[in-house]
Design an enzyme around this catalytic site. Structure first.
Site, mmCIF file in Angstrom:
data_model
loop_
_atom_site.group_PDB
_atom_site.id
_atom_site.type_symbol
_atom_site.label_atom_id
_atom_site.label_comp_id
_atom_site.label_asym_id
_atom_site.label_seq_id
_atom_site.Cartn_x
_atom_site.Cartn_y
_atom_site.Cartn_z
ATOM 1 N N LYS A 1 -3.582 1.189 -2.589
ATOM 2 C CA LYS A 1 -3.453 -0.251 -2.226
ATOM 3 C C LYS A 1 -2.688 -1.107 -3.586
ATOM 4 C CE LYS A 1 -5.279 -0.536 1.854
ATOM 5 N NZ LYS A 1 -4.897 1.119 2.333
ATOM 6 N N VAL A 2 -2.073 -2.172 -3.399
ATOM 7 C CA VAL A 2 -1.447 -2.939 -4.288
ATOM 8 C C VAL A 2 -1.993 -4.402 -4.117
ATOM 9 C CG1 VAL A 2 0.359 -3.733 -5.775
ATOM 10 C CG2 VAL A 2 0.466 -1.423 -4.814
ATOM 11 N N LYS B 1 -2.291 -1.413 -9.135
ATOM 12 C CA LYS B 1 -2.149 -0.604 -7.896
ATOM 13 C C LYS B 1 -3.632 0.159 -8.187
ATOM 14 C CE LYS B 1 0.290 3.535 -6.801
ATOM 15 N NZ LYS B 1 1.647 4.574 -7.377
ATOM 16 N N ASP C 1 12.029 9.699 -6.798
ATOM 17 C CA ASP C 1 11.613 8.901 -5.509
ATOM 18 C C ASP C 1 12.340 7.459 -5.570
ATOM 19 O OD1 ASP C 1 10.580 8.535 -2.954
ATOM 20 O OD2 ASP C 1 8.792 7.974 -3.667
ATOM 21 N N GLU D 1 0.780 -1.337 -0.103
ATOM 22 C CA GLU D 1 -0.095 -0.029 0.012
ATOM 23 C C GLU D 1 0.780 1.271 -0.014
ATOM 24 O OE1 GLU D 1 -1.855 1.032 3.964
ATOM 25 O OE2 GLU D 1 -1.549 -1.024 4.062
#
Length: 285
Positions: A37-38, A53, A147, A32
């Site tokens: 959420k995945v 996802k 990221d 998540e």
């Protein structure tokens, strides 16, 4: 949908029905994010396992929905590289967005390091070279990841690594003005470069390189290079003292590897190597 599972049984069944009509069977949650959420999904016609996802725009900040999410969706379908997670399809259902992509059966790099305490130099070299190749590919497309961190380095069934999560990514090249700089403070500060932490406009490519250096340090040392609990102290250490590779690690890995860590985690952007320089370094060759 952040925190505990917020879907009611009725909502989950509605989503599952939607997936079934699009040729997928929806499986359990495997991860998540802040607004997502995945879950595992199985392709109905061949049994292939994928990851989906699920992004809920209802709980997301307006800036994410209007700025970052459109960028993520644009970039996700653009990238095609062996060391970047492949997106196969994007589906929309009301305020929910579904990104269907590769499933990394072996988890992520952070999980590997937490389990094993580190990575052998041989494995670190292979994995790091694949990361650098992926970042080079992205930069050549004009994409900055912004990221890069161990959680976003996924490990596929064949142990190949794949960069994931383009939530903070951007196409950095302004075709009209040739502007490369970023002004957005984003990503994880433990992996962020000094120029980003200072809050000044920064080149997102050199920031990506710094993040690669943090990841390499973690792989060979099994810990973070800087303590990010106090941002001012971390920035001061980055700028004045620099990174320190423990003596015990220096006895276990090659001098070429240690040298590359110091070169990448250079607070001076003018002398910090680019991703092409990294790929041509003594350690990777």
């Amino acid at each position: 949908m952040n925190g505990k599972e917020a879907l009611t049984p009725r909502e989950f069944l509605r989503i599952a029905d939607f997936f079934a009509t699009n040729g997928y069977r929806l499986g359990p949650k495997i991860g998540e994010g802040t607004y997502s959420k995945v879950r595992i999904a199985e392709r109905s016609n061949n049994g292939e396992f994928l990851a989906v996802k699920i992004i809920d725009k209802r709980i997301a900040k307006k800036s994410y929905v209007t700025k970052f999410l459109p960028r993520e969706l644009e970039i996700a379908v653009l990238v095609k590289h062996p060391n970047v997670i492949c997106t196969y399809e994007i589906l929309h259902q009301g305020e929910l967005v579904y990104i269907i992509m590769d499933y990394a059966e072996r988890g992520d790099l952070l999980q590997l390091i937490q389990t094993c305490g580190g990575v052998s130099e041989k494995e670190a070299k292979r994995m790091f070279k694949e990361m650098a190749e992926a970042v080079k590919y992205l930069h050549n497309l004009g994409i900055a990841h912004r990221d890069l961190k161990c959680e976003n380095i996924l490990i596929m069934r064949d142990k190949r690594i794949a960069l994931s999560d383009f939530g903070f990514s951007r196409l950095y090249l302004d075709q009209q003005h040739g502007d490369v700089t970023s002004k957005t403070y984003c990503g994880s500060r433990a992996y962020a470069s000094p120029e980003l932490l200072r809050g000044a406009p920064y080149d997102p490519r050199t920031n990506d390189v710094w993040s690669l250096g943090v990841i390499l340090f973690i792989m060979i040392c099994g810990k973070m290079p800087f303590d990010d609990r106090n941002l001012k102290l971390m920035l001061k250490k980055q700028m004045s003292e620099g990174v320190t590779v423990p003596e015990t690690v220096k006895t276990q890995v090659s001098s070429e590897c240690v040298r590359l860590v110091y070169q990448i985690l250079d607070p001076n952007t003018d002398s910090r190597p680019g991703v092409v320089d990294i790929l041509q370094s003594d350690w990777l060759n």
